[in-house]
Design a protein around this motif. Sequence first.
Motif, PDB file in Angstrom:
ATOM      1  N   ILE A  29      14.192  35.701  61.505  1.00 29.29           N
ATOM      2  CA  ILE A  29      15.641  35.514  61.517  1.00 29.29           C
ATOM      3  C   ILE A  29      16.148  35.117  60.135  1.00 29.29           C
ATOM      4  O   ILE A  29      17.190  35.608  59.665  1.00 29.29           O
ATOM      5  CB  ILE A  29      16.033  34.455  62.569  1.00 29.29           C
ATOM      6  CG1 ILE A  29      15.741  34.987  63.975  1.00 29.29           C
ATOM      7  CG2 ILE A  29      17.508  34.082  62.436  1.00 29.29           C
ATOM      8  CD1 ILE A  29      15.949  33.960  65.072  1.00 29.29           C
ATOM      9  N   MET A  33      18.918  37.136  57.906  1.00 32.74           N
ATOM     10  CA  MET A  33      20.155  36.475  57.487  1.00 32.74           C
ATOM     11  C   MET A  33      20.302  36.456  55.972  1.00 32.74           C
ATOM     12  O   MET A  33      21.423  36.463  55.447  1.00 32.74           O
ATOM     13  CB  MET A  33      20.202  35.052  58.052  1.00 32.74           C
ATOM     14  CG  MET A  33      20.314  34.990  59.569  1.00 32.74           C
ATOM     15  SD  MET A  33      20.238  33.315  60.240  1.00 32.74           S
ATOM     16  CE  MET A  33      21.699  32.591  59.508  1.00 32.74           C
ATOM     17  N   GLY A  52      24.592  31.523  63.188  1.00 31.70           N
ATOM     18  CA  GLY A  52      24.136  32.795  63.730  1.00 31.70           C
ATOM     19  C   GLY A  52      25.008  33.982  63.387  1.00 31.70           C
ATOM     20  O   GLY A  52      24.708  35.109  63.805  1.00 31.70           O
ATOM     21  N   PHE A  53      26.088  33.766  62.630  1.00 33.12           N
ATOM     22  CA  PHE A  53      26.996  34.871  62.307  1.00 33.12           C
ATOM     23  C   PHE A  53      26.289  35.940  61.475  1.00 33.12           C
ATOM     24  O   PHE A  53      26.468  37.148  61.713  1.00 33.12           O
ATOM     25  CB  PHE A  53      28.209  34.337  61.541  1.00 33.12           C
ATOM     26  CG  PHE A  53      29.170  35.413  61.114  1.00 33.12           C
ATOM     27  CD1 PHE A  53      30.129  35.888  61.988  1.00 33.12           C
ATOM     28  CD2 PHE A  53      29.116  35.945  59.822  1.00 33.12           C
ATOM     29  CE1 PHE A  53      31.014  36.880  61.591  1.00 33.12           C
ATOM     30  CE2 PHE A  53      29.989  36.941  59.432  1.00 33.12           C
ATOM     31  CZ  PHE A  53      30.944  37.404  60.315  1.00 33.12           C
ATOM     32  N   GLU A  54      25.487  35.518  60.495  1.00 31.33           N
ATOM     33  CA  GLU A  54      24.787  36.480  59.642  1.00 31.33           C
ATOM     34  C   GLU A  54      23.810  37.325  60.447  1.00 31.33           C
ATOM     35  O   GLU A  54      23.681  38.529  60.222  1.00 31.33           O
ATOM     36  CB  GLU A  54      24.051  35.757  58.506  1.00 31.33           C
ATOM     37  CG  GLU A  54      24.967  35.086  57.495  1.00 31.33           C
ATOM     38  CD  GLU A  54      25.286  33.657  57.871  1.00 31.33           C
ATOM     39  OE1 GLU A  54      25.091  33.314  59.055  1.00 31.33           O
ATOM     40  OE2 GLU A  54      25.738  32.896  56.994  1.00 31.33           O
ATOM     41  N   LEU A  55      23.109  36.691  61.401  1.00 33.01           N
ATOM     42  CA  LEU A  55      22.151  37.429  62.222  1.00 33.01           C
ATOM     43  C   LEU A  55      22.857  38.477  63.075  1.00 33.01           C
ATOM     44  O   LEU A  55      22.410  39.630  63.165  1.00 33.01           O
ATOM     45  CB  LEU A  55      21.367  36.458  63.108  1.00 33.01           C
ATOM     46  CG  LEU A  55      20.360  37.088  64.073  1.00 33.01           C
ATOM     47  CD1 LEU A  55      19.293  37.859  63.312  1.00 33.01           C
ATOM     48  CD2 LEU A  55      19.733  36.022  64.962  1.00 33.01           C
ATOM     49  N   VAL A  56      23.968  38.081  63.703  1.00 32.19           N
ATOM     50  CA  VAL A  56      24.740  39.027  64.522  1.00 32.19           C
ATOM     51  C   VAL A  56      25.259  40.165  63.657  1.00 32.19           C
ATOM     52  O   VAL A  56      25.260  41.339  64.069  1.00 32.19           O
ATOM     53  CB  VAL A  56      25.893  38.297  65.234  1.00 32.19           C
ATOM     54  CG1 VAL A  56      26.790  39.299  65.963  1.00 32.19           C
ATOM     55  CG2 VAL A  56      25.340  37.263  66.203  1.00 32.19           C
ATOM     56  N   LEU A  57      25.687  39.846  62.444  1.00 29.09           N
ATOM     57  CA  LEU A  57      26.198  40.871  61.543  1.00 29.09           C
ATOM     58  C   LEU A  57      25.113  41.870  61.163  1.00 29.09           C
ATOM     59  O   LEU A  57      25.352  43.094  61.164  1.00 29.09           O
ATOM     60  CB  LEU A  57      26.774  40.213  60.285  1.00 29.09           C
ATOM     61  CG  LEU A  57      27.403  41.154  59.250  1.00 29.09           C
ATOM     62  CD1 LEU A  57      28.578  41.908  59.870  1.00 29.09           C
ATOM     63  CD2 LEU A  57      27.844  40.382  58.015  1.00 29.09           C
ATOM     64  N   LEU A  59      22.337  42.575  62.877  1.00 26.76           N
ATOM     65  CA  LEU A  59      22.001  43.366  64.065  1.00 26.76           C
ATOM     66  C   LEU A  59      23.073  44.413  64.350  1.00 26.76           C
ATOM     67  O   LEU A  59      22.769  45.544  64.757  1.00 26.76           O
ATOM     68  CB  LEU A  59      21.819  42.444  65.270  1.00 26.76           C
ATOM     69  CG  LEU A  59      20.650  41.454  65.196  1.00 26.76           C
ATOM     70  CD1 LEU A  59      20.610  40.574  66.438  1.00 26.76           C
ATOM     71  CD2 LEU A  59      19.323  42.197  65.040  1.00 26.76           C
ATOM     72  N   ALA A  60      24.345  44.052  64.136  1.00 23.03           N
ATOM     73  CA  ALA A  60      25.431  45.006  64.354  1.00 23.03           C
ATOM     74  C   ALA A  60      25.359  46.163  63.358  1.00 23.03           C
ATOM     75  O   ALA A  60      25.592  47.328  63.718  1.00 23.03           O
ATOM     76  CB  ALA A  60      26.774  44.287  64.244  1.00 23.03           C
TER      77      ALA A  60
END
Length: 216
Positions: A29, A33, A52-57, A59-60
């Motif tokens: 992770i 990130m 967790g914003f960077e991880l979601v970004l 993955l998106a």
Amino acid sequence: MRFLKRYFITGLLIWLPLVATVWVLTVLIGTLMSLVPSFLTPEALFGVSIPGFELVLVLAVILLTGLLCANFIGRAILSRWESLLGRIPLVRSIYNSVKQVSDTVFAPNGQAFREAVLVQYPRQGAWTIGFLTGTPATEIAARLGGDFVSVYVPTTPNPTSGFFLMMPRADVQVLGMSVETALKYIVSMGVVAPPGLPPLAPAGLPAKAAPDEQAH
């Protein structure tokens, strides 16, 4: 002191896999990130910290890239991009090598490890588990002048590093266990034996019969 030692080992066996799993996920992770540039962080965009914003970004972006490259236009753009990278000497070597490995490992119809095998390594009489990965390249096969196969021998307990060997097919024994079962056996350093399989017998001797077979 003996019961303290026993309890300590029991607790260690419970916590060690959990800590190792958390550590691997944390490293993965954190690596994902770190790919996010500073101007796309939540602090730069919204002025607040969003865990967790960077991880979601990331993955998106990966998902969106897959969706775009699944159609004809996306594949055409990807082909031109790969052609451009192929003209840069150093980048070409690294990119092509990584792409071939990733295509083999992650492709839906691909299979990085075909079969679990038993080979003698690093010397005659010492046996270890390896994985059949294919056959040597055309030029190498011509120089070897025989029926050879490519075998990956992983290290223990970390199977992501290991040794690539080209061995005579006659020296490779295909195992009945699945690749997943063999990996678990390697990671556990031989402690977690594959279930439902009889122990291997020395060459020339029959394997020990199961209890129900001995009864007959």
